[in-house]
Scaffold this motif. Structure first.
Motif, PDB file in Angstrom:
ATOM      1  N   ILE A 156       2.968   2.279 -10.653  1.00  0.00           N
ATOM      2  CA  ILE A 156       3.294   2.717  -9.299  1.00  0.00           C
ATOM      3  C   ILE A 156       1.961   3.135  -8.675  1.00  0.00           C
ATOM      4  N   ILE A 157       1.700   2.686  -7.468  1.00  0.00           N
ATOM      5  CA  ILE A 157       0.343   2.829  -6.928  1.00  0.00           C
ATOM      6  C   ILE A 157       0.349   3.557  -5.584  1.00  0.00           C
ATOM      7  N   GLY A 158      -0.287   4.719  -5.557  1.00  0.00           N
ATOM      8  CA  GLY A 158      -0.492   5.433  -4.302  1.00  0.00           C
ATOM      9  C   GLY A 158      -1.879   5.106  -3.766  1.00  0.00           C
ATOM     10  N   VAL A 159      -1.969   4.149  -2.831  1.00  0.00           N
ATOM     11  CA  VAL A 159      -3.266   3.797  -2.234  1.00  0.00           C
ATOM     12  C   VAL A 159      -3.507   4.762  -1.081  1.00  0.00           C
ATOM     13  N   THR A 160      -4.599   5.520  -1.158  1.00  0.00           N
ATOM     14  CA  THR A 160      -4.879   6.495  -0.101  1.00  0.00           C
ATOM     15  C   THR A 160      -6.202   6.157   0.591  1.00  0.00           C
ATOM     16  N   ILE A 165      -1.718   7.382   3.479  1.00  0.00           N
ATOM     17  CA  ILE A 165      -1.247   6.713   2.260  1.00  0.00           C
ATOM     18  C   ILE A 165      -0.510   5.439   2.667  1.00  0.00           C
ATOM     19  N   LEU A 166      -0.586   4.436   1.820  1.00  0.00           N
ATOM     20  CA  LEU A 166       0.045   3.143   2.110  1.00  0.00           C
ATOM     21  C   LEU A 166       1.460   3.128   1.532  1.00  0.00           C
ATOM     22  N   TYR A 178      11.333   3.585   1.883  1.00  0.00           N
ATOM     23  CA  TYR A 178       9.901   3.414   1.677  1.00  0.00           C
ATOM     24  C   TYR A 178       9.559   3.643   0.214  1.00  0.00           C
ATOM     25  N   ALA A 179       8.664   2.817  -0.276  1.00  0.00           N
ATOM     26  CA  ALA A 179       8.225   2.940  -1.666  1.00  0.00           C
ATOM     27  C   ALA A 179       6.704   2.829  -1.697  1.00  0.00           C
ATOM     28  N   LEU A 180       6.143   3.022  -2.880  1.00  0.00           N
ATOM     29  CA  LEU A 180       4.734   2.726  -3.082  1.00  0.00           C
ATOM     30  C   LEU A 180       4.628   1.330  -3.684  1.00  0.00           C
ATOM     31  N   LEU A 181       3.436   0.767  -3.638  1.00  0.00           N
ATOM     32  CA  LEU A 181       3.245  -0.532  -4.278  1.00  0.00           C
ATOM     33  C   LEU A 181       3.506  -0.385  -5.781  1.00  0.00           C
ATOM     34  N   ALA A 182       3.970  -1.449  -6.396  1.00  0.00           N
ATOM     35  CA  ALA A 182       4.313  -1.381  -7.814  1.00  0.00           C
ATOM     36  C   ALA A 182       4.257  -2.777  -8.406  1.00  0.00           C
ATOM     37  N   GLY A 183       4.099  -2.832  -9.718  1.00  0.00           N
ATOM     38  CA  GLY A 183       4.123  -4.145 -10.365  1.00  0.00           C
ATOM     39  C   GLY A 183       4.028  -4.037 -11.868  1.00  0.00           C
ATOM     40  N   ASP A 231      -8.283   4.965  -4.156  1.00  0.00           N
ATOM     41  CA  ASP A 231      -8.820   5.028  -2.797  1.00  0.00           C
ATOM     42  C   ASP A 231      -9.069   3.621  -2.269  1.00  0.00           C
ATOM     43  N   LEU A 232      -8.819   3.465  -0.996  1.00  0.00           N
ATOM     44  CA  LEU A 232      -9.159   2.202  -0.335  1.00  0.00           C
ATOM     45  C   LEU A 232     -10.658   1.960  -0.455  1.00  0.00           C
ATOM     46  N   ASP A 233     -11.036   0.712  -0.709  1.00  0.00           N
ATOM     47  CA  ASP A 233     -12.446   0.342  -0.820  1.00  0.00           C
ATOM     48  C   ASP A 233     -12.723  -0.763   0.201  1.00  0.00           C
ATOM     49  N   GLY A 234     -13.265  -0.369   1.365  1.00  0.00           N
ATOM     50  CA  GLY A 234     -13.582  -1.368   2.394  1.00  0.00           C
ATOM     51  C   GLY A 234     -12.514  -1.452   3.465  1.00  0.00           C
ATOM     52  N   SER A 235     -12.250  -2.662   3.932  1.00  0.00           N
ATOM     53  CA  SER A 235     -11.360  -2.877   5.083  1.00  0.00           C
ATOM     54  C   SER A 235      -9.937  -2.392   4.819  1.00  0.00           C
ATOM     55  N   ASP A 236      -9.299  -1.858   5.885  1.00  0.00           N
ATOM     56  CA  ASP A 236      -7.906  -1.402   5.757  1.00  0.00           C
ATOM     57  C   ASP A 236      -6.932  -2.420   6.338  1.00  0.00           C
ATOM     58  N   GLU A 237      -7.396  -3.627   6.591  1.00  0.00           N
ATOM     59  CA  GLU A 237      -6.525  -4.629   7.210  1.00  0.00           C
ATOM     60  C   GLU A 237      -5.584  -5.249   6.171  1.00  0.00           C
ATOM     61  N   ILE A 238      -4.280  -5.099   6.413  1.00  0.00           N
ATOM     62  CA  ILE A 238      -3.268  -5.511   5.439  1.00  0.00           C
ATOM     63  C   ILE A 238      -2.912  -6.987   5.601  1.00  0.00           C
ATOM     64  N   THR A 239      -2.920  -7.700   4.497  1.00  0.00           N
ATOM     65  CA  THR A 239      -2.408  -9.075   4.468  1.00  0.00           C
ATOM     66  C   THR A 239      -1.181  -9.067   3.564  1.00  0.00           C
ATOM     67  N   LEU A 240      -0.015  -9.140   4.175  1.00  0.00           N
ATOM     68  CA  LEU A 240       1.226  -8.894   3.443  1.00  0.00           C
ATOM     69  C   LEU A 240       1.680 -10.114   2.640  1.00  0.00           C
TER      70      LEU A 240
END
Ligand code: ZN
Length: 278
Positions: A156-160, A165-166, A178-183, A231-240
């Motif tokens: 489970i991933i909390g990207v901040t 937070i994403l 709403y959920a956090l990213l997961a895999g 933590d986000l590293d670089g651009s915050d532009e989301i590609t879904l």
């Protein structure tokens, strides 16, 4: 979280002692479980309640685990009184049912029920599997194959990103919150690598400073969840990835539209961030 049943303790050591009249009988059919609804929540049938219509119940059982001195067993093919107050309920009931130790026992038993059900036969030679006496293991006496309970690691991933937070919503599932990213972790990777890969696959972002938070047994999907913040590293532009997610957006801490709930690591991680505790 669902497993936090202190001061009670779930003892999962395999000790196949016979049940007695006070032992709990867990009975499942696919996604449903036999429970009795009470004013204060749920309970399960005891062997003593089922013995009249089920003479073989003391011979055909599988020991599961104990919570303190209460023992839980898996049973098959239950006959019950026509006017009994026992009902079959969807196992989702365990997310919120009280008392919590019964809910945790019920969902943990469900994972074992699925494992036993799905491993009747040897996957290598096709013969019947038999239960080992000493540990929770199924073995094949013909080819000596051994099977242990199925537990799939997942993250489970909390990207901040500073105060943000994403959060995301899944595509094509009944779970709409709403959920956090997961895999799931793939063969050949560390869980930290799972975190970086899943974030890249699902939203096209790079992350750094990946740090472990907590884990949770999540028997609803045979999973051991491991929570990480990063933590986000670089651009915050989301590609879904639209096959996985229906949306993903950044939320400021103060605007997170999620309230505390008992069950999940995901919820606890979101609430911790919302409260400024991480
Ligand atoms: Zn075999």
């Amino acid at each position: 979280m669902i497993q936090d049943i202190q001061p009670r303790h779930l003892d999962n050591q395999y000790r196949p002692v016979p049940p007695d009249r006070d032992s709990w009988a867990l009975y499942y059919e696919d996604h449903r479980v036999l429970v009795k609804k009470t004013p204060s929540g749920i309970t399960f049938p005891k062997f003593g309640e089922l013995e009249r219509l089920n003479e073989e119940i003391y011979e055909d059982y599988i020991y599961l685990f104990s919570v303190d001195d209460e023992r839980y067993y898996l049973v098959r093919d239950i006959n019950r009184e026509p006017l009994s107050d026992l009902t079959m309920e969807n196992t989702e009931i365990f997310r919120a049912a009280d008392p919590q130790y019964h809910a945790f026992a019920g969902i943990t038993g469900y994972q074992l029920y699925n494992w036993y059900k799905n491993h009747k036969y040897c996957g290598r030679c096709g013969k019947m599997m038999v239960r080992d006496d000493k540990e929770r293991m199924l073995r094949c006496d013909s080819c000596h194959n051994m099977e242990f309970p199925k537990i799939c690691p997942a993250v489970i991933i909390g990207v901040t990103d500073g105060n943000r937070i994403l959060m995301s919503k899944y595509a094509g599932r009944t779970y709409k919150k709403y959920a956090l990213l997961a895999g799931f972790t793939e063969i050949g990777e560390t869980v930290e690598e799972t975190v970086a890969r899943e974030v890249m696959e699902e939203v096209g972002l790079k992350v750094k400073n990946i740090r472990y938070y907590k884990s949770q047994p999540w028997a609803f999907s045979d999973t051991l969840l491991m929570g990480f913040y990063c933590d986000l590293d670089g651009s915050d532009e989301i590609t879904l990835d639209r096959e996985e997610l229906s949306l993903a957006e950044w939320f400021e801490r103060e605007e997170i539209p999620v309230e505390p709930s008992r069950d999940s690591l995901t919820n606890e991680m979101i609430i911790k961030f919302k409260l400024g505790e991480v």
